[in-house]
Every structure is written in C-alpha cells, then in structure tokens.
Design a protein around this motif. Structure first.
Motif, PDB file in Angstrom:
ATOM      1  N   VAL A  65      65.642 -21.072 -16.720  1.00  0.00           N
ATOM      2  CA  VAL A  65      65.587 -20.018 -17.745  1.00  0.00           C
ATOM      3  C   VAL A  65      65.109 -20.593 -19.071  1.00  0.00           C
ATOM      4  O   VAL A  65      64.248 -20.011 -19.747  1.00  0.00           O
ATOM      5  N   VAL A  66      65.653 -21.749 -19.445  1.00  0.00           N
ATOM      6  CA  VAL A  66      65.248 -22.383 -20.705  1.00  0.00           C
ATOM      7  C   VAL A  66      63.767 -22.771 -20.655  1.00  0.00           C
ATOM      8  O   VAL A  66      63.025 -22.601 -21.625  1.00  0.00           O
ATOM      9  N   ILE A  93      61.402 -21.317 -18.915  1.00  0.00           N
ATOM     10  CA  ILE A  93      60.591 -20.092 -19.041  1.00  0.00           C
ATOM     11  C   ILE A  93      60.518 -19.662 -20.502  1.00  0.00           C
ATOM     12  O   ILE A  93      59.454 -19.278 -21.006  1.00  0.00           O
ATOM     13  N   GLU A  94      61.652 -19.729 -21.201  1.00  0.00           N
ATOM     14  CA  GLU A  94      61.687 -19.326 -22.608  1.00  0.00           C
ATOM     15  C   GLU A  94      60.777 -20.219 -23.441  1.00  0.00           C
ATOM     16  O   GLU A  94      60.038 -19.751 -24.314  1.00  0.00           O
ATOM     17  N   LYS A  95      60.810 -21.523 -23.204  1.00  0.00           N
ATOM     18  CA  LYS A  95      59.952 -22.453 -23.946  1.00  0.00           C
ATOM     19  C   LYS A  95      58.482 -22.158 -23.685  1.00  0.00           C
ATOM     20  O   LYS A  95      57.645 -22.210 -24.591  1.00  0.00           O
ATOM     21  N   LEU A 147      57.169 -19.269 -22.826  1.00  0.00           N
ATOM     22  CA  LEU A 147      56.789 -18.023 -23.490  1.00  0.00           C
ATOM     23  C   LEU A 147      56.760 -18.186 -25.012  1.00  0.00           C
ATOM     24  O   LEU A 147      55.973 -17.523 -25.701  1.00  0.00           O
ATOM     25  N   ASP A 148      57.640 -19.055 -25.554  1.00  0.00           N
ATOM     26  CA  ASP A 148      57.659 -19.290 -26.997  1.00  0.00           C
ATOM     27  C   ASP A 148      56.387 -19.955 -27.500  1.00  0.00           C
ATOM     28  O   ASP A 148      56.101 -19.925 -28.701  1.00  0.00           O
TER      29      ASP A 148
END
Length: 516
Positions: free
Chosen positions: A39-40, A42-44, A46-47
């Motif tokens: 999850v982390v 994926i967030e990175k 997308l960020d």
C-alpha cells in the motif's frame, strides 16, 4: 506495456483465488507487513505524479496520437513456472499454491526423477562455492618462476653489475633530445595558438630503467602543468585524439595503442629513428613523482659515491656505490617483479614506493611529509603539493653507513620478509608519513587539509582503502597505486616474497646445482 501491469495482474489473480475460497481469510504478522508495504509503495508511486498515457486512437479522431497497448486478454497467455533453487532448480509447479505447499512441506522429494545430482551441488550455493575457491587459493602456495629463482640464488653482485651501469647511463642519453625535438616539431602544428612543452619522466629518468623500458613523456599544451584531473576531461581526450592524427601521418612515429579509458590516458608509440617506445600523456603528476624519486636516489644517505667500474677490481664484499642503496634495491626488485610476471598488477612505481617505505622504517629515508613542511612557497598541481625541501641527511637526522654487498643483500632479505608478513587487511604502505603500523581504519582523518577539502568536494574520488592492497601515492594523496591488485594477486606476491626471503638467506650458488 508497463512491467507493473503484468505484476499487478499476477497479484490480482492470486488475490481472487484466495477470496473465492469458502474458508475465512487469515492474516499473520509477515503478511500484514507485506500488505502495508504494498500500500505504501502504491502511494509513493502515485505521489510522483506519473504521466497518464493514452491508448492509440486507431479511428484517427485524435490524429493518430497515443501509445499502442498490449491487450488485456494477452496477459493470460503468459504463465508462471516456479522452481526451487534449494532443490537444484527443480520445477515445483505453475501456481502460487503449489510453490507454497512445497515450502511448507520443507522441500519434499527434491529429486523426483532420480537424476544424478552431486551432493556438493545440492548443499552449496554459488557464494559458498566462491568462498571455497578463495580458501583453496589461500591455502595453495604459488611457486616462484624459474627465472626469478635463478636471479635470487645467483651472485647478487652480478645483478648490480649487469643492471646498474645500463640504468645509470639511460638517465641522460642524446636520443632523448632527438625525441623531444621531433615530438615538439610534430605536435606544434596541431596546437598553433598554444604553448607546448615536453617533459620526460619514468624509470629511465630515475635511473632504474632498462633498454626495453618505455620513455614516459608529458606534453604540456597550453600551460596545463598545474591542472589536476582525477579522470581525464573531454577537453583532454580531444587533445589526445588530435595528437593521434599527427602521429598516424608521420614517418618517424608508429602508433602502438591509444588508451583513452585509463585513469591517465596515453598514446603508446615508437619513435622510429631511435627505436625507443614512448608513453605520451597529458598529466604532469608522473613528472613530479619522478623528480621526487630522483632526489631520493641521488641523496640517499648511505656512504659516499664510487663509480661502479671500481667494483670489478675489488672483492665482492667491498663497497658498492653506497649512497645509491635505494636505487640498487629498486633495480633489483624491479627485475624480480618482471621475472615473477607480476607487472600487470604491481607497477614499477608501486614497488619503488614500497622500497622507499621500507627504508623509511629503517630511518634511512625521510617521510615525504617532512620534505613538504618547510616550503616557503608550495607548487601545486590541483590540490597536491609537488615540490619539496632538498635537505642534507644530517639535517634530517638520518642514519649514514657504508654499505657492502652483504649489507645490501641483508636489506633485500629484510624487505621481502617484511612484506611477506605485512598485514595488508588492516595496514597500508604510506611513504607520506613513513611510519610503521599505519592503520587503514580512520586513516583519512590524519591526512592534511588539502586532502580533506578535495574529497569533501569530490566524495567519489577518495583514497581507495577497501582494496586487498593499499599503497598510497605520497604526492597525489587520494591515489592507491595498487588498487588493481586482486586478492589472488596479493597472495601470489606474498608467496613470492616469502620464498625469496628464504632463498636470500642461503649462500649464493648455481641454482641448478643446488637442486641436484
């Protein structure tokens, strides 16, 4: 197709298969941590604001813009096959479930087809095999080549008698003036608007060369003497290539090789009128190193100078050219290095620095740092001080002695014994400080500010201390001159030193007679 697309598709397939089971889902600490990391991650991703790629519009509505995608249905044509490296890469299935079952059952039936598999291959990984090979090399003693052994057990006076007169004569011969004149004449048209000067250096100039030695030449084009480049710049490479064209078009020079990728790029060429091969570079530090070696050889404080011709008329244990003990030792170890075929990893300059360091430990030569302390004006090449105070031996409090053949032989035996037992893992050879037991750990903190300032601005160009063998250049303080030595090469060098020290303990004789 983005590689993440296929990886995501595999993950979703597995996740769907698990969700379709009637048993309730389970979590464990390891899976929880992995899911959180996904999850982390994926967030990175997308960020980072990834650019959105549109599919190619085949209808022509957008003018044919976009990217051609692999169709989703094509993803199903790629199937995974899982193999187990612990079972000699045995295939354990095509689904995650079968791979998990294989691990949970602790590698059942590792060789189901009854194939012949060596036990060693089953138990050892590649790293273990490599460690075993290194250990085997360390336990193996490499025997001295016959040519080296013949020199060592022969009469040591004959080595000096044969080599020294040639080496001393080669320091200054008329052919060098011819080469300098022809080289300047050849290259002047290549750089018409820049001043050009030629500097000769290397083993020939220091007095330890042979007739087959190259003549090293630094060509200063446009007053670049004081410019330092850890790696040659594009401008330097361009000059080298411009020079190459003129060498190729000359009847007096023959190109042997052009080495652009070296730390100091060179043109290897032969001056046909004299037959002398030359290594031509655009870096002045080699010339500065030669000046230092010449000073050491010509002022080394061991007795008074005598011509070598007198040696033929005196008993073998009478005086040699005493003040040249460092030069004699370097002539001997250079010849030894060539006969041992170690020159591909240990250069003449490297072994010369090791001789100097050894004599510093005997209080026969000064640390190079002392020679640079009392400078009223320091001459610099980049950050490095290249000049030094030329003091007399008595001013530096060094030993002085008359040296006989047995004394020189004793120094050589002690030299080989010292480096046969040297702790290369924890200590380095440092002629700059010239003291024993210079530890590698935290060594850089003891170096002068010019080193610290340079490395802080160029962190990738610090002294290479994580090498099997470390011999520091006393002028260019960030240069390990033995960085090319491998662990096996070092072990071979140590074996040869140990055998040489033992052979020098024995009386000189014909080595073939001694083996009968």
């Amino acid at each position: 197709m983005n590689p993440l697309t296929m990886e995501a598709n595999f993950f979703l397939e597995t996740l769907t298969a698990v969700n379709q089971k009637t048993t309730p889902p389970q979590l464990d600490p390891h899976l929880t941590k992995l899911l959180e990391r996904i999850v982390v991650g994926i967030e990175k991703y997308l960020d980072r604001n990834p650019s959105y790629v549109l599919p190619l519009d085949t209808s022509g509505a957008t003018g044919g813009e976009g990217v051609a995608f692999v169709q989703p249905k094509e993803l199903h044509t790629i199937k995974r096959t899982f193999s187990c490296s612990a079972c000699t890469n045995r295939i354990v299935g095509t689904t995650i479930a079968k791979a998990v079952a294989h691990l949970s059952e602790n590698h059942p039936n590792p060789n189901p087809n009854g194939q012949a598999v060596h036990q060693q291959q089953q138990q050892q990984t590649r790293q273990e095999k490599k460690r075993a090979q290194v250990k085997a090399r360390q336990d193996m003693v490499v025997q001295l080549p016959k040519k080296a052994k013949a020199m060592i057990v022969g009469e040591i006076t004959n080595v000096f008698k044969d080599k020294y007169p040639v080496a001393d004569k080669l320091k200054v011969i008329p052919e060098y003036d011819i080469i300098e004149h022809d080289l300047s004449k050849l290259l002047a048209p290549a750089f018409p608007n820049q001043q050009l000067r030629v500097y000769k250096f290397g083993s020939r100039i220091t007095g330890i060369g042979t007739r087959s030695s190259d003549l090293d030449v630094f060509v200063d084009i446009g007053n670049t003497f004081h410019t330092f480049e850890h790696r040659a710049s594009n401008a330097t490479i361009s000059k080298l290539r411009a020079m190459r064209k003129f060498f190729c078009g000359s009847d007096d020079w023959r190109i042997i090789n052009v080495i652009e990728q070296a730390r100091v790029p060179i043109i290897k060429t032969c001056h046909l009128p004299t037959g002398i091969e030359c290594d031509i570079c655009l870096n002045s530090l080699g010339f500065c190193n030669t000046n230092l070696l010449k000073y050491i050889f010509e002022s080394q404080p061991l007795g008074k100078y005598r011509t070598y011709a007198a040696l033929e008329q005196t008993p073998r244990h009478n005086l040699l050219c005493s003040f040249l003990t460092a030069q004699y030792m370097c002539i001997y170890v250079k010849n030894w290095l060539e006969r041992c075929k170690l020159t591909e990893q240990i250069s003449t300059y490297s072994i010369t620095l090791m001789v100097i360091y050894f004599l510093q430990l005997q209080n026969l030569l000064p640390p190079i740092s002392i020679l640079q302390v009392d400078q009223s004006i320091s001459q610099l090449v980049g950050p490095w001080i290249v000049n030094f105070t030329q003091k007399s031996p008595s001013e530096m409090g060094l030993q002085q002695m008359e040296v006989t053949v047995p004394v020189v032989k004793g120094f050589l035996k002690a030299f080989y014994s010292y480096f046969a037992t040297f702790d290369y893992e924890h200590f380095l050879v440092c002629p700059y400080f010239g003291r024993a037991d210079t530890e590698i750990q935290n060594f850089e903190t003891s170096l002068p500010n010019r080193y610290t300032a340079y490395v802080s601005s160029n962190p990738d160009w610090s002294l290479q201390l994580r090498k099997p063998m470390v011999v520091q250049d006393p002028i260019q303080l960030n240069h390990n001159v033995t960085k090319a030595v491998t662990r096996y090469g070092l072990q071979t060098f140590v074996d040869y030193c140990q055998q040489t020290a033992s052979l020098l303990e024995e009386p000189s004789a014909n080595w073939r007679q001694r083996n009968t």
